[in-house]
Design a protein around this motif. Structure first.
Motif, PDB file in Angstrom:
ATOM      1  N   HIS A   1       3.299   2.246   8.537  1.00  0.00           N
ATOM      2  CA  HIS A   1       2.832   2.273   7.201  1.00  0.00           C
ATOM      3  C   HIS A   1       4.125   2.133   6.652  1.00  0.00           C
ATOM      4  CE1 HIS A   1      -1.399   3.071   8.165  1.00  0.00           C
ATOM      5  NE2 HIS A   1      -0.983   4.208   8.930  1.00  0.00           N
ATOM      6  N   PRO A   2       4.357   1.324   5.511  1.00  0.00           N
ATOM      7  CA  PRO A   2       3.218   0.371   4.981  1.00  0.00           C
ATOM      8  C   PRO A   2       3.230  -0.996   5.661  1.00  0.00           C
ATOM      9  CG  PRO A   2       5.346   0.413   3.587  1.00  0.00           C
ATOM     10  CD  PRO A   2       5.523   1.467   4.774  1.00  0.00           C
ATOM     11  N   CYS A   3       3.927  -1.054   6.731  1.00  0.00           N
ATOM     12  CA  CYS A   3       4.071  -2.379   7.683  1.00  0.00           C
ATOM     13  C   CYS A   3       4.808  -1.813   8.729  1.00  0.00           C
ATOM     14  CB  CYS A   3       4.870  -3.427   6.703  1.00  0.00           C
ATOM     15  SG  CYS A   3       6.407  -2.980   6.650  1.00  0.00           S
ATOM     16  N   ASP A   4       4.759  -2.891   9.762  1.00  0.00           N
ATOM     17  CA  ASP A   4       5.368  -2.458  11.099  1.00  0.00           C
ATOM     18  C   ASP A   4       6.568  -2.045  10.826  1.00  0.00           C
ATOM     19  OD1 ASP A   4       2.964  -3.680  12.011  1.00  0.00           O
ATOM     20  OD2 ASP A   4       3.694  -5.563  12.497  1.00  0.00           O
ATOM     21  N   ARG A   5       7.015  -1.063  12.039  1.00  0.00           N
ATOM     22  CA  ARG A   5       8.276  -0.449  12.257  1.00  0.00           C
ATOM     23  C   ARG A   5       9.172  -1.723  12.424  1.00  0.00           C
ATOM     24  NH1 ARG A   5      11.216   3.774  14.201  1.00  0.00           N
ATOM     25  NH2 ARG A   5      12.679   3.555  15.541  1.00  0.00           N
TER      26      ARG A   5
ATOM     27  N   ILE B   1       3.138  -5.735  -0.614  1.00  0.00           N
ATOM     28  CA  ILE B   1       2.341  -4.879   0.366  1.00  0.00           C
ATOM     29  C   ILE B   1       1.440  -3.886  -0.434  1.00  0.00           C
ATOM     30  CG2 ILE B   1       2.169  -2.963   1.958  1.00  0.00           C
ATOM     31  CD1 ILE B   1       5.022  -4.240   2.896  1.00  0.00           C
ATOM     32  N   HIS B   2       2.022  -3.170  -1.363  1.00  0.00           N
ATOM     33  CA  HIS B   2       1.317  -2.030  -2.332  1.00  0.00           C
ATOM     34  C   HIS B   2       1.863  -1.920  -3.560  1.00  0.00           C
ATOM     35  CE1 HIS B   2      -1.661   1.044  -3.026  1.00  0.00           C
ATOM     36  NE2 HIS B   2      -0.649   2.044  -2.780  1.00  0.00           N
ATOM     37  N   LEU B   3       1.393  -1.778  -4.635  1.00  0.00           N
ATOM     38  CA  LEU B   3       1.868  -1.047  -6.020  1.00  0.00           C
ATOM     39  C   LEU B   3       1.294   0.301  -6.011  1.00  0.00           C
ATOM     40  CD1 LEU B   3       3.455  -1.586  -8.626  1.00  0.00           C
ATOM     41  CD2 LEU B   3       1.213  -2.459  -9.501  1.00  0.00           C
ATOM     42  N   MET B   4       2.197   1.337  -5.843  1.00  0.00           N
ATOM     43  CA  MET B   4       1.648   2.607  -5.898  1.00  0.00           C
ATOM     44  C   MET B   4       2.076   3.408  -7.280  1.00  0.00           C
ATOM     45  SD  MET B   4       3.251   5.635  -3.264  1.00  0.00           S
ATOM     46  CE  MET B   4       2.920   4.549  -1.799  1.00  0.00           C
ATOM     47  N   PRO B   5       1.276   4.222  -7.879  1.00  0.00           N
ATOM     48  CA  PRO B   5       1.414   4.935  -9.050  1.00  0.00           C
ATOM     49  C   PRO B   5       2.561   6.045  -8.470  1.00  0.00           C
ATOM     50  CG  PRO B   5      -0.749   4.559  -8.990  1.00  0.00           C
ATOM     51  CD  PRO B   5      -0.262   3.803  -7.583  1.00  0.00           C
ATOM     52  N   LEU B   6       3.345   6.477  -9.372  1.00  0.00           N
ATOM     53  CA  LEU B   6       4.321   7.646  -8.872  1.00  0.00           C
ATOM     54  C   LEU B   6       3.488   8.965  -8.649  1.00  0.00           C
ATOM     55  CD1 LEU B   6       7.558   6.846 -10.658  1.00  0.00           C
ATOM     56  CD2 LEU B   6       7.015   6.044  -8.373  1.00  0.00           C
ATOM     57  N   SER B   7       2.408   9.227  -9.343  1.00  0.00           N
ATOM     58  CA  SER B   7       1.491  10.261  -9.445  1.00  0.00           C
ATOM     59  C   SER B   7       0.900  10.457  -8.000  1.00  0.00           C
ATOM     60  CB  SER B   7       0.404  10.186 -10.215  1.00  0.00           C
ATOM     61  OG  SER B   7      -0.559   9.160  -9.999  1.00  0.00           O
ATOM     62  N   GLN B   8       0.803   9.426  -6.949  1.00  0.00           N
ATOM     63  CA  GLN B   8       0.378   9.708  -5.838  1.00  0.00           C
ATOM     64  C   GLN B   8       1.341  10.121  -4.755  1.00  0.00           C
ATOM     65  OE1 GLN B   8      -1.517   5.911  -4.265  1.00  0.00           O
ATOM     66  NE2 GLN B   8      -2.518   5.742  -5.990  1.00  0.00           N
ATOM     67  N   ILE B   9       2.981  10.306  -5.007  1.00  0.00           N
ATOM     68  CA  ILE B   9       3.673  10.713  -4.223  1.00  0.00           C
ATOM     69  C   ILE B   9       3.525  12.211  -4.311  1.00  0.00           C
ATOM     70  CG2 ILE B   9       6.295  10.680  -3.858  1.00  0.00           C
ATOM     71  CD1 ILE B   9       6.477   8.240  -5.017  1.00  0.00           C
ATOM     72  N   LYS B  10       3.338  12.878  -3.180  1.00  0.00           N
ATOM     73  CA  LYS B  10       3.246  14.365  -3.222  1.00  0.00           C
ATOM     74  C   LYS B  10       4.727  15.028  -3.120  1.00  0.00           C
ATOM     75  CE  LYS B  10      -0.873  13.787  -4.330  1.00  0.00           C
ATOM     76  NZ  LYS B  10      -1.243  14.065  -5.858  1.00  0.00           N
TER      77      LYS B  10
ATOM     78  N   VAL C   1      -0.642  10.309   3.827  1.00  0.00           N
ATOM     79  CA  VAL C   1      -0.012   9.222   4.639  1.00  0.00           C
ATOM     80  C   VAL C   1       1.442   9.358   4.491  1.00  0.00           C
ATOM     81  CG1 VAL C   1       0.079   6.739   4.795  1.00  0.00           C
ATOM     82  CG2 VAL C   1      -2.195   7.774   4.288  1.00  0.00           C
ATOM     83  N   LEU C   2       1.871   9.331   5.398  1.00  0.00           N
ATOM     84  CA  LEU C   2       3.262   9.256   5.673  1.00  0.00           C
ATOM     85  C   LEU C   2       4.219   8.035   5.709  1.00  0.00           C
ATOM     86  CD1 LEU C   2       5.994  11.398   5.829  1.00  0.00           C
ATOM     87  CD2 LEU C   2       6.037  11.202   8.179  1.00  0.00           C
ATOM     88  N   LEU C   3       5.027   7.447   4.711  1.00  0.00           N
ATOM     89  CA  LEU C   3       5.895   6.431   4.888  1.00  0.00           C
ATOM     90  C   LEU C   3       7.401   6.938   4.914  1.00  0.00           C
ATOM     91  CD1 LEU C   3       4.259   4.974   1.501  1.00  0.00           C
ATOM     92  CD2 LEU C   3       3.330   4.853   3.937  1.00  0.00           C
ATOM     93  N   SER C   4       7.845   6.182   6.062  1.00  0.00           N
ATOM     94  CA  SER C   4       9.158   6.531   6.400  1.00  0.00           C
ATOM     95  C   SER C   4      10.075   5.371   6.362  1.00  0.00           C
ATOM     96  CB  SER C   4       9.471   7.314   7.953  1.00  0.00           C
ATOM     97  OG  SER C   4       8.737   6.327   8.693  1.00  0.00           O
TER      98      SER C   4
END
Length: 854
Positions: free
Chosen positions: A624-628, A670-679, A707-710
């Motif tokens: 995630h968010p796409c292939d390694r 791929i994705h537009l993520m609000p910063l509030s979703q980052i824990k 979900v872990l995004l690395s």
């Protein structure tokens, strides 16, 4: 060119004289008929004559033509041969013949007997527009030259001129033998003669003969007009047609540029001194004497003739631009004054000193410098009372006025010399620039000029009636609001104005010539338009410095001391406002750049409160968010994070409605993520197998688990520590928390199965390529694309047929196909075989590793 020719019999009947004479005779005859008719009306009523159309040969087979005649409600009959003419004569009808070809024998016979002849385009055009049929004594095939008045010059072959005149008449045009103001176009076969000069002076378009031939080729096109700009401009006589130019006194770069322009404008170039040259272009500021004696046939002209011809889009008259040797008595006198290496040099030095002193007194900026154009500003007073002992405060105030007066003169030069001529209607050769381009270049310059003219007038009154107690600060406080309104729009878009000038100068030769002509004028001081337009950007800071200097030389007890402080503060507010607006404008431009760069970027990314903070190039380390191994770009905004990957295939370029091209989108959304979703933000520790890595623990609203995004950072400009602190600070601002540092968590790569080993190796790249290929193959063999209803219907049909009878060979074949596909679907794909266990293991690891993080 076959269809452009006309039969000899028709040529004999064509008059080369002014066709207006023929038209006037027709008018006189018509008037006589009207008078005769009105006189005889008392005795007996004139019989009504109706117009009837006769479709000759091929015209009678055209269904579209017949339908058009029915629409305009005109009676018609068909005629197959000339022998039917006598039978068609009738006192009740005026016959008008429709002929498809104005070159065949039938047309020739009809023309000899003075019948009215028109072409099919006339009928179709009248039916389309709902207009009555035009009356014409001459054959009229189409109306593509209606309302055009043409004059010819430079034609020596009578046959060619007759052919051109005939074609113009067939297209509805009018011919004038002598050139006058009513002529709309001059058709020229050369660039000399009185008619050509008059046409240039009046700005009348000068056309090549090919214009008429090409218009005749398009005679069957409906709504075609020969005078439309796009078509007409292809056949205009270029300024330097029949000219061979050479250039003297120019730099290599200028000479190359002018030679390229010459070829673009229809001319040729040869070295200086070549006998075949028709014009020698001289840089009058450098060349003092010609290297050879020019022949009488050679025009020796200034460079202004060259640029003026390009700007007018026609060859200018040479007599106004002839080059003359600069050896006047005044020049010789000035040279002798400056010559010091002669006897009596002491006396000449003393004379030079006196001359320079006088020159200094004359050019010293007195309170009344040379005035701006009358249309831009009012005249000054006639005298200036100067204090007997000039104080330092008066000296600075005088300098402030002098610079303000010069600044107003520069603004007036920009408006009068550049903006007004570009905005003028009826420019020779058409508008040099489009209205939107002029608006972009000059912006709010007229408004700035108006404000500073008022400031200059107030300063002038203050200097004329000077008193130490008079307030200069009040003048700038008075106009501070006007400065706030006028300056930000111009200063913030100055770069766009500059880019527009550079682009138009490259793409539009007439604009380039316009700038060259004006730049050489003394009002510009040999400065370019860009150099003049930068003055408003520099003006307010220089005024603030002068006011600071004025405050230093103002006594403490003077009431203007505090007023000057307020004025300086108001100017700083204006400059702060400009900088803030510029920052917002640049921020919005950055967001637009992101939208254009990322294919499929959501439209809601564009927002007035949003600004781009940082861009980071990374590589994905997980699924995630796409292939390694995918290249991922992170765009950090003040309230969200746009995640995009590099596109595998870039297609085409983007072209806006205004014609501007943009590079193709290089990224895929791929994705537009609000910063509030980052824990949490995980700072992955450095190990042998893990370098420059970090991860984001995210809780999307549609997911129950984290979900872990690395990622691995690939850009070296921004250190990872700075990037993570920046990210956490904006996350904390979004969720209204003060402790941004608590959002960062240091973690071992083994705990979250993150590693960067072999990310750039050949084996890893090959593995990722195989993985992508296997996914494509899996999608290609997927049966989920088949509609379920169709599958259910097929299975039910096969089942009912099996129950009713024994399976046939075809049924066996179908059953074997079904069984083979089911067995194929049951074979596990290498790329998918470990996915369930992988996700199960990853979710278990994440739940175990993040229990103590949340």
């Amino acid at each position: 060119m076959a269809d452009s020719s006309v039969l000899t019999s028709t040529i004999e009947r064509t008059s080369l004289a002014d066709s207006s004479i023929f038209d006037s005779k027709v008018t006189e005859i018509s008037k006589e008929n009207v008078l005769i008719g009105s006189a005889s009306y008392v005795e007996e009523e004139m019989p009504q004559i109706e117009t009837r159309m006769i479709l000759v040969q091929e015209a009678g087979k055209q269904e579209e033509l017949i339908q058009a005649l029915k629409e305009i409600k005109v009676p018609f009959v068909k005629m197959e041969s000339v022998e039917e003419l006598e039978s068609l004569d009738s006192p009740e009808f005026e016959n008008v013949f429709i002929v498809m070809d104005f070159q065949d024998s039938v047309f020739n016979e009809l023309y000899k007997t003075d019948h009215r002849i028109i072409g099919p385009p006339v009928i179709l055009n009248c039916a389309q527009k709902g207009e009555p049929l035009p009356f014409s004594c001459r054959p009229l095939y189409c109306t593509s030259m209606v309302n055009l008045v043409l004059c010819f010059t430079g034609f020596r072959k009578k046959e060619e001129l007759v052919r051109l005149v005939t074609l113009v008449h067939h297209m509805g045009g009018v011919i004038r033998k002598d050139f006058n103001s009513k002529v709309t176009h001059l058709v020229a076969n050369c660039t000399q003669g009185e008619k050509f000069r008059i046409a240039v002076s009046l700005g009348t378009p000068i056309m090549k003969p090919e214009w008429i031939y090409k218009a005749w080729e398009r005679r069957n096109e409906q709504d075609f007009c020969a005078s439309v700009d796009d078509f007409r401009n292809e056949f205009k006589v270029p300024p330097f047609q029949d000219c061979i130019l050479s250039f003297l006194g120019f730099s290599d770069e200028e000479k190359t540029n002018m030679e390229e322009m010459t070829e673009m404008q229809g001319g040729n170039c040869l070295p200086v001194g070549d006998e075949r040259c028709t014009h020698l272009i001289v840089e009058e500021n450098i060349v003092k004497e010609l290297p050879f004696e020019p022949s009488k046939k050679l025009y020796v002209v200034k460079q202004e003739w060259f640029w003026g011809s390009i700007q007018m889009d026609a060859r200018a008259g040479e007599t106004m631009y002839l080059y003359e040797k600069a050896n006047t008595p005044e020049l010789k006198k000035s040279v002798s004054l400056l010559s010091l290496n002669t006897p009596n040099s002491n006396r000449k030095r003393r004379r030079l000193k006196e001359t320079l002193a006088q020159l200094s007194r004359e050019t010293d900026m007195s309170p009344f410098p040379p005035q701006t154009p009358k249309s831009c500003t009012k005249s000054s007073k006639n005298s200036t009372p100067v204090p007997s002992k000039q104080s330092a405060r008066w000296q600075v105030a005088k300098e402030l006025y002098q610079t303000e007066s010069n600044y107003v003169n520069i603004l007036a030069t920009i408006i009068q010399l550049f903006q007004v001529p570009l905005e003028e209607e009826g420019q020779r050769g058409g508008p040099i620039l489009a209205p939107e381009e002029i608006k972009t270049i000059f912006g709010s310059i007229p408004d700035i000029f108006d404000v500073h003219t008022k400031i200059k007038d107030d300063l002038e009154d203050l200097i004329v009636n000077w008193d130490e107690s008079k307030s200069i600060g009040d003048i700038f406080l008075k106009y501070s609001k006007d400065l706030v309104k006028t300056y930000p729009p111009f200063v913030n878009f100055f770069e766009m104005s500059k880019e527009t000038i550079i682009k138009c100068e490259k793409q539009k030769p007439r604009f380039h010539a316009f700038l060259k002509i004006n730049q050489a004028k003394p009002e510009c001081g040999r400065q370019s338009l860009v150099e003049l337009l930068i003055r408003p950007v520099q003006r307010l800071p220089s005024v603030a410095l002068l006011l600071n200097d004025l405050k230093k030389h103002t006594a403490e007890e003077n009431p203007d001391k505090s007023t000057l402080e307020k004025a300086i503060g108001s100017l700083k507010e204006v400059m702060t406002h400009i900088n803030e607006d510029k920052r917002k404008t640049e921020a919005q431009k950055q967001i637009f750049d992101v939208v254009y760069e990322v294919d499929g970027c959501p439209a809601n990314l564009l927002s007035s409160h949003r600004s781009l903070v940082q861009r980071v190039e990374t590589i994905s380390l997980g699924e995630h968010p796409c292939d390694r191994g995918e290249q991922v770009t992170l765009f950090l905004f003040n309230d969200c994070l746009e995640i995009a990957r590099k596109r595998h295939k870039v297609i085409g370029t983007f072209r806006s409605p205004h014609g501007h091209t943009r590079p193709p989108a290089s990224l895929k959304h791929i994705h537009l993520m609000p910063l509030s979703q980052i824990k949490k933000v995980l700072d992955i520790r450095e190990t042998e197998d893990c370098h420059n890595a970090f991860a984001l623990l995210v809780r999307p609203p549609t997911e129950r688990a984290n979900v872990l995004l690395s990622f691995q950072m690939t850009s070296e400009e921004l250190p990872k520590e700075n990037w993570l602190k920046m990210l956490c600070r904006h996350v904390a601002n979004t969720i209204c928390k003060a402790d941004a540092e608590n959002l960062i968590y240091s973690a071992d790569p083994e705990s979250f199965e993150v590693n960067t080993k072999d990310m750039d190796s050949t084996l890893s790249r090959a593995s990722r390529a195989i993985k992508k290929t296997s996914k494509k193959v899996t999608r290609a063999f997927s049966f989920s694309k088949t509609p379920k209803r169709a599958l259910r219907r097929a299975l039910m049909t096969s089942q009912s047929s099996v129950e009713g009878r024994s399976p046939s060979s075809n049924d066996k074949h179908v059953m074997s196909r079904l069984s083979s596909t089911s067995s194929l679907a049951g074979i596990p794909s290498p790329s998918l075989v470990s996915l369930p266990s992988f996700f199960e293991r990853r979710s278990h690891t994440l739940s175990r590793s993040t229990t103590h993080l949340i």
